[in-house]
Design a protein around this motif. Structure first.
Motif, mmCIF file in Angstrom:
data_model
loop_
_atom_site.group_PDB
_atom_site.id
_atom_site.type_symbol
_atom_site.label_atom_id
_atom_site.label_comp_id
_atom_site.label_asym_id
_atom_site.label_seq_id
_atom_site.Cartn_x
_atom_site.Cartn_y
_atom_site.Cartn_z
ATOM 1 N N PRO A 1 2.323 6.876 -11.812
ATOM 2 C CA PRO A 1 3.017 6.266 -12.946
ATOM 3 C C PRO A 1 3.436 7.320 -13.974
ATOM 4 C CG PRO A 1 1.161 4.907 -12.323
ATOM 5 C CD PRO A 1 1.056 6.165 -11.503
ATOM 6 N N GLY A 2 4.651 7.156 -14.478
ATOM 7 C CA GLY A 2 5.200 8.108 -15.442
ATOM 8 C C GLY A 2 6.155 9.106 -14.839
ATOM 9 N N ASP A 3 6.107 9.282 -13.513
ATOM 10 C CA ASP A 3 7.034 10.216 -12.868
ATOM 11 C C ASP A 3 8.476 9.742 -13.019
ATOM 12 O OD1 ASP A 3 5.058 11.928 -12.022
ATOM 13 O OD2 ASP A 3 4.981 11.153 -9.965
ATOM 14 N N PRO B 1 0.805 -1.236 0.000
ATOM 15 C CA PRO B 1 0.000 0.000 0.000
ATOM 16 C C PRO B 1 0.831 1.275 0.000
ATOM 17 C CG PRO B 1 -0.806 -1.559 1.661
ATOM 18 C CD PRO B 1 0.475 -2.127 1.135
ATOM 19 N N THR B 2 2.036 1.224 0.586
ATOM 20 C CA THR B 2 2.870 2.431 0.660
ATOM 21 C C THR B 2 4.135 2.300 -0.184
ATOM 22 O OG1 THR B 2 3.950 1.599 2.674
ATOM 23 C CG2 THR B 2 2.028 3.009 2.958
ATOM 24 N N ASP B 3 4.148 1.354 -1.121
ATOM 25 C CA ASP B 3 5.310 1.113 -1.980
ATOM 26 C C ASP B 3 5.104 1.692 -3.371
ATOM 27 O OD1 ASP B 3 6.528 -0.367 0.033
ATOM 28 O OD2 ASP B 3 5.747 -2.282 -0.702
ATOM 29 N N VAL B 4 6.217 1.775 -4.103
ATOM 30 C CA VAL B 4 6.159 2.103 -5.523
ATOM 31 C C VAL B 4 7.053 1.128 -6.283
ATOM 32 C CG1 VAL B 4 5.696 4.558 -5.156
ATOM 33 C CG2 VAL B 4 8.055 3.787 -5.380
ATOM 34 N N ARG B 5 6.675 0.851 -7.509
ATOM 35 C CA ARG B 5 7.504 0.020 -8.402
ATOM 36 C C ARG B 5 8.120 0.934 -9.444
ATOM 37 N NH1 ARG B 5 6.208 -3.284 -13.073
ATOM 38 N NH2 ARG B 5 3.989 -2.864 -12.731
ATOM 39 N N VAL B 6 9.416 0.805 -9.605
ATOM 40 C CA VAL B 6 10.159 1.697 -10.496
ATOM 41 C C VAL B 6 10.883 0.873 -11.549
ATOM 42 C CG1 VAL B 6 11.988 3.445 -10.648
ATOM 43 C CG2 VAL B 6 10.479 3.377 -8.630
ATOM 44 N N ARG B 7 10.747 1.267 -12.800
ATOM 45 C CA ARG B 7 11.534 0.667 -13.872
ATOM 46 C C ARG B 7 12.854 1.430 -13.959
ATOM 47 N NH1 ARG B 7 8.045 0.922 -17.840
ATOM 48 N NH2 ARG B 7 7.306 -1.212 -17.467
ATOM 49 N N VAL C 1 10.222 -0.204 -3.837
ATOM 50 C CA VAL C 1 10.771 0.511 -2.693
ATOM 51 C C VAL C 1 9.649 1.259 -1.980
ATOM 52 C CG1 VAL C 1 13.101 0.816 -3.634
ATOM 53 C CG2 VAL C 1 11.327 2.502 -4.173
ATOM 54 N N PRO C 2 9.851 1.651 -0.715
ATOM 55 C CA PRO C 2 8.883 2.525 -0.056
ATOM 56 C C PRO C 2 8.760 3.829 -0.844
ATOM 57 C CG PRO C 2 10.535 1.715 1.501
ATOM 58 C CD PRO C 2 11.021 1.344 0.147
ATOM 59 N N VAL D 1 2.033 2.384 -8.253
ATOM 60 C CA VAL D 1 2.073 2.921 -6.892
ATOM 61 C C VAL D 1 1.043 2.203 -6.029
ATOM 62 C CG1 VAL D 1 2.825 5.189 -7.714
ATOM 63 C CG2 VAL D 1 0.401 4.783 -7.308
ATOM 64 N N GLY D 2 1.352 2.090 -4.740
ATOM 65 C CA GLY D 2 0.420 1.493 -3.797
ATOM 66 C C GLY D 2 -0.788 2.397 -3.560
ATOM 67 N N GLU D 3 -1.842 1.816 -3.017
ATOM 68 C CA GLU D 3 -3.117 2.535 -2.879
ATOM 69 C C GLU D 3 -3.028 3.730 -1.939
ATOM 70 O OE1 GLU D 3 -6.134 0.252 -0.625
ATOM 71 O OE2 GLU D 3 -4.572 -1.296 -0.443
ATOM 72 N N HIS D 4 -2.046 3.744 -1.026
ATOM 73 C CA HIS D 4 -1.936 4.861 -0.088
ATOM 74 C C HIS D 4 -0.902 5.904 -0.512
ATOM 75 C CE1 HIS D 4 -3.557 2.015 3.290
ATOM 76 N NE2 HIS D 4 -4.512 2.449 2.478
#
Length: 362
Positions: free
Chosen positions: A79-81, A27-33, A142-143, A70-73
């Motif tokens: 996305p795209g940033d 919920p508080t994470d992001v996935r980054v390429r 990552v967080p 991105v997580g829901e929180h």
């Protein structure tokens, strides 16, 4: 996806695999390429055990990329940033964070030893990311505090350098030492971080910057990015006398991570000056300075972890300095390579002749 995996501390070789997967985004994470990631000396230290890390390990901590989930929180990213990876994410709630020292927050450092976000092999073996990151992979989780939004006009390579080397070195000069205009500076160690210290001292207005490195091949580049003089360690006594009349420099930066070079930085710094330790050393490498000298020479022995940065401000600020031509990041890149070349890159870094090799993801 592909990732480089270290199976045991002390191994010389990484395994480049293409069957690596990621844990679900929390919920508080992001996935980054990942778009670009540096090969930093700290990665070698993690592989050798100087910087303790859990294994199996995906090394890499200096990186940039694009947010893909991105997580829901998570409200600060989408996305795209374009983001720079922050290998020392701060919880922003503890006493250290609230007291202005987010670079000392331990929440996610501790979590990184127990939570591995990578999986590989038929049995879905867990692998950990270096410093909770693992940027030697095509994607990471990552967080949200570990991904700092940056101007998309900044190149991926420059953004990656800001993620560690630039922030650690420039921050040591600007944030820790607060180098004064017109002052004198000595920098021991002219790798990527040492060159960043030199640039920070130049931006701060130092009138004299001595670069010290045993490899003369690094002296020309040190001068290009801001050093006024450059010598090998053997030339330090003569330089000290010639440039300061023997009194010493206002600031002595150690950017190697060895007790011997910390003592050298102490010796080249004047009475009442500041000695700043920037290099990451081993736990059993003890520094010996007499109690008499500590008091009566009036010197300040300072540590500078991650340039004492608040990355929410400093990453974008260093990007602005770069865009304004105040930071030379292109000159610090010695090679642009691919993920498959990482073993060769590690060997080249061990040999000491290269500065920053940047992996550009296909």
């Amino acid at each position: 996806m592909r990732a480089a995996i270290l199976h045991a501390v002390g191994n010389d070789k990484l395994e480049i695999r293409d069957d690596v997967t990621l844990a679900p985004v929390g919920p508080t994470d992001v996935r980054v390429r990942i778009k670009a990631t540096g090969v930093c000396h700290s990665d070698l230290s993690a592989m050798s055990g100087v910087l303790p890390q859990p294994v199996p390990l995906v090394p890499g901590h200096e990186g940039s990329g694009e947010v893909v989930e991105v997580g829901e929180h998570v409200t600060s990213l989408q996305p795209g940033d374009h983001v720079v990876i922050n290998w020392r994410p701060a919880c922003q709630e503890c006493d250290l964070c609230l007291g202005g020292q987010p670079y000392l927050c331990m929440k996610y450092v501790i979590e990184g030893f127990t939570k591995g976000n990578f999986r590989f092999g038929g049995d879905e073996t867990t692998a950990f990311g270096m410093a909770g990151c693992g940027t030697w992979a095509e994607e990471i989780v990552v967080p949200w505090q570990g991904a700092i939004k940056i101007d998309p006009d900044v190149s991926w390579e420059a953004a990656a350098l800001i993620g560690c080397g630039i922030t650690t070195g420039v921050g040591a000069a600007l944030n820790t030492a607060r180098v004064r205009p017109g002052s004198t500076v000595a920098v021991i160690g002219c790798g990527g971080v040492g060159l960043s210290v030199i640039q920070g001292a130049r931006v701060s207005g130092a009138r004299m910057i001595l670069a010290v490195d045993p490899l003369e091949s690094k002296h020309e580049l040190a001068k290009k990015v801001g050093a006024t003089h450059a010598v090998t360690p053997e030339g330090v006594p003569d330089a000290l006398n010639e440039l300061t009349g023997g009194s010493g420099f206002d600031y002595g930066f150690e950017v190697v991570g060895k007790s011997a070079t910390i003592q050298s930085a102490w010796q080249v710094t004047r009475q009442g000056g500041d000695v700043i330790v920037v290099g990451a050393g081993a736990m059993d490498d003890m520094v010996s300075i007499s109690a008499f000298s500590l008091l009566f020479e009036g010197k300040n022995l300072l540590s500078s972890l991650y340039g004492e940065a608040d990355v929410r401000h400093d990453f974008p600020y260093f990007a602005k300095l770069y865009k304004a031509g105040q930071l030379d990041l292109e000159s610090m890149i010695s090679a642009r390579i691919r993920l498959a070349d990482l073993n060769d890159a590690v060997e080249a870094l061990r040999a000491g002749e290269v500065l920053r090799q940047i992996v550009l993801m296909d």
